[in-house]
Design an enzyme around this catalytic site. Structure first.
Site, PDB file in Angstrom:
ATOM      1  N   LYS A  35     -58.165  97.266 -83.036  1.00 21.34           N
ATOM      2  CA  LYS A  35     -58.498  98.556 -82.413  1.00 21.34           C
ATOM      3  C   LYS A  35     -59.878  98.561 -81.754  1.00 21.34           C
ATOM      4  O   LYS A  35     -60.344  99.590 -81.285  1.00 21.34           O
ATOM      5  CB  LYS A  35     -58.431  99.680 -83.454  1.00 21.34           C
ATOM      6  CG  LYS A  35     -57.106  99.782 -84.171  1.00 21.34           C
ATOM      7  CD  LYS A  35     -55.951 100.043 -83.233  1.00 21.34           C
ATOM      8  CE  LYS A  35     -54.656 100.167 -84.005  1.00 21.34           C
ATOM      9  NZ  LYS A  35     -53.483 100.099 -83.166  1.00 21.34           N
ATOM     10  N   CYS A  36     -60.532  97.427 -81.699  1.00 20.10           N
ATOM     11  CA  CYS A  36     -61.856  97.316 -81.099  1.00 20.10           C
ATOM     12  C   CYS A  36     -61.758  97.377 -79.576  1.00 20.10           C
ATOM     13  O   CYS A  36     -60.781  96.909 -78.997  1.00 20.10           O
ATOM     14  CB  CYS A  36     -62.487  95.983 -81.524  1.00 20.10           C
ATOM     15  SG  CYS A  36     -64.114  95.681 -80.823  1.00 20.10           S
ATOM     16  N   HIS A  37     -62.785  97.917 -78.926  1.00 17.36           N
ATOM     17  CA  HIS A  37     -62.772  97.966 -77.460  1.00 17.36           C
ATOM     18  C   HIS A  37     -62.867  96.576 -76.839  1.00 17.36           C
ATOM     19  O   HIS A  37     -62.603  96.417 -75.657  1.00 17.36           O
ATOM     20  CB  HIS A  37     -63.855  98.906 -76.917  1.00 17.36           C
ATOM     21  CG  HIS A  37     -65.258  98.501 -77.221  1.00 17.36           C
ATOM     22  ND1 HIS A  37     -65.847  98.752 -78.445  1.00 17.36           N
ATOM     23  CD2 HIS A  37     -66.170  97.862 -76.479  1.00 17.36           C
ATOM     24  CE1 HIS A  37     -67.075  98.275 -78.429  1.00 17.36           C
ATOM     25  NE2 HIS A  37     -67.301  97.719 -77.264  1.00 17.36           N
ATOM     26  N   SER A  39     -60.855  94.167 -77.957  1.00 20.55           N
ATOM     27  CA  SER A  39     -59.599  93.504 -78.339  1.00 20.55           C
ATOM     28  C   SER A  39     -58.872  92.879 -77.154  1.00 20.55           C
ATOM     29  O   SER A  39     -58.085  91.943 -77.343  1.00 20.55           O
ATOM     30  CB  SER A  39     -58.674  94.451 -79.102  1.00 20.55           C
ATOM     31  OG  SER A  39     -58.256  95.507 -78.261  1.00 20.55           O
TER      32      SER A  39
END
Length: 180
Positions: A35-37, A39
């Protein structure tokens, strides 16, 4: 001589994986989060993997939930998500801690041999990358903002520094190996 080969880590299916199995390979070890920007870097990492896997290169993804709880998934759900959304084929491990008292020993080792932003040893965010040569020695550490596609030259350099063993036919039909 110490190296990453002294460590084991559980894969996302809970099988224990000895990094000694990777002797002779150039590695990129990355702490990831679905869910990291950052990813979207998983797609770029897969392209690197596909480009260099036949040359002795692999990527190891270590999901981590320490940064804004960006990895809410567990176990095989992480790998399934990575495959479905980013089409990755490299190894995905169980979630690890990369900072604090429960830091996985591999990441303690990696941090003890490099410094990150502002010469700090702590990992500051997801997608910190560690390049390891074929002897299991840390070559470099890259910040989360470092795009995987910018690593082509250093990966190629590491791969070119490894002697390649090519089979040849010796007299009497016996196979031998010659170093390139």
């Amino acid at each position: 001589m110490d190296s990453i080969y002294q460590f084991n880590a559980p894969l996302c299916n809970n099988d224990d994986f000895s990094l000694s199995q990777l002797k002779g390979k150039t590695l990129l070890i990355v702490n990831t989060a679905s869910k990291c920007h950052f990813s979207a870097q998983l797609c770029a990492l897969e392209k690197l993997y596909q480009q260099y896997k036949n040359d002795g290169f692999t990527i190891l993804a270590f999901p981590c939930n320490q940064f804004d709880k960006n990895e809410p998934l567990e176990g095989m759900a992480i790998k399934d998500y990575y495959q479905k959304h980013f089409s990755i084929n490299f190894e995905v491990f169980n979630k690890v801690m990369v900072n604090g008292p429960d830091t996985h020993p591999l990441f303690s080792y990696l941090k003890s041999h490099t410094r990150g932003i502002a010469q700090n040893r702590a990992i500051k965010w997801n997608f910190t990358k560690f390049l390891v040569n074929a002897q299991g020695q840390l070559v470099a550490r890259y910040a989360p903002r470092t795009k995987p596609e910018s690593l082509h030259n250093v990966i190629t350099s590491c791969l070119e520094s490894v002697p390649v063993i090519k089979p040849t036919t010796a007299r009497l039909g016996v196979r031998s190996a010659v170093l390139k």
